[in-house]
Design an enzyme around this catalytic site. Sequence first.
Site: not given
Ligand code: G3I
Length: 312
Positions: A128, A169, A205, A232, A234
């Site tokens: 990105e 990406n 997305h 990615e 969806d």
């Molecule tokens: O599951 C933990 C939980 O146990 C914990 O208490 C909490 C607090 O730290 O964190 C939780 O994990 C979170 C995770 O999502 C699952 O919900 C992370 O903090 C959070 O940072 C994470 O966000 C991810 C986001 O990227 C930032 O990394 C999303 O899962 C993920 O789907 C999203 O994916 C991005 C791609 O990398 C890039 N393209 C866009 C896409 C969607 O935003």
Amino acid sequence: TFLHARFKSKGKLYLGNILDGNTLHDTSITNVLRSEFGSITAEYSWKWSRIQPKEGEFHFEGADAVFDWAVANKKLIRGHTLIWHQNIPEWVNATTDKTKLTEVIQEHIRQVVGRYKGHVYAWDVVNEPFEEDGHFRNSVFWRVLKEDFFDVAFHAAREADPNAKLYLNEYNLDYAGPKIDALLALVDRLQKRGVPIDGIGSQAHLTLGKAGSVPAQLLRLAATGLDIALTELDIRIPRPVTDAKLVQQQAEYEMVVKACVDIPNCIGITLWGVSDRNSWVNATLPQFESPLLWDKDYKRKAAYRGLEVLLA
Ligand code: G3I
């Protein structure tokens, strides 16, 4: 593996999905990953702030857990992601010196890519980099190194694992506009100056009803001659979800997957989640929902059955 096996029979490398700490212990998810998908991407634990939160302090537990599952279940692995403006710790963002930032990037990539050397099929080396208008994002990487940060990152990744495919990406490459134009121009410049880039990841997305130009834009990416992949995928549905919208979602998944099937150098597709219950869309884009192939109760949706028929 069902959908993956059918996708491979169309000459593709993988149909993949994501896994991380939030789903690794949910057997409803891991059973589907095991039986339906052939590639795994970590949803968040392979990102910089999770791995090297402080300079020189590496934490691989979360990343290793995903890696170990993928290896044990004989899945291809996509490494996501090395250089991204999000999930960057403050100690990196505060860097102002070119030489220092170059060394910081090289060390992070050497440690992360080197750890999984020989086991990662492809890395999202830079994720990105563009704003919607085609300008570079104002990340610390751009601020300090300008376009050279791509050279630094890709060369470091190539050196750390010569066998991994190195991807650029991006999202919102699904329709004509300044963003995809800027990406294609960048890829041309990188190739001309010998930067080792092997593939373009189009995140895809998508929003229901706005996916119509995906095939045409995929063809533009494919015309670079690089490998391309949907990384990615969806298709989020504007609330309220209705049966008619779920049938439309099936048709749009079929259209997008068929576009990749029909393009020789579209080598694979990764869905960004198994069940609607875990999708990033739920918290991030609450006016949308139900973007995936299994519903919140892990039941196959019309979109799954559509792909089943399409790939038969
Ligand atoms: O599951 C933990 C939980 O146990 C914990 O208490 C909490 C607090 O730290 O964190 C939780 O994990 C979170 C995770 O999502 C699952 O919900 C992370 O903090 C959070 O940072 C994470 O966000 C991810 C986001 O990227 C930032 O990394 C999303 O899962 C993920 O789907 C999203 O994916 C991005 C791609 O990398 C890039 N393209 C866009 C896409 C969607 O935003």
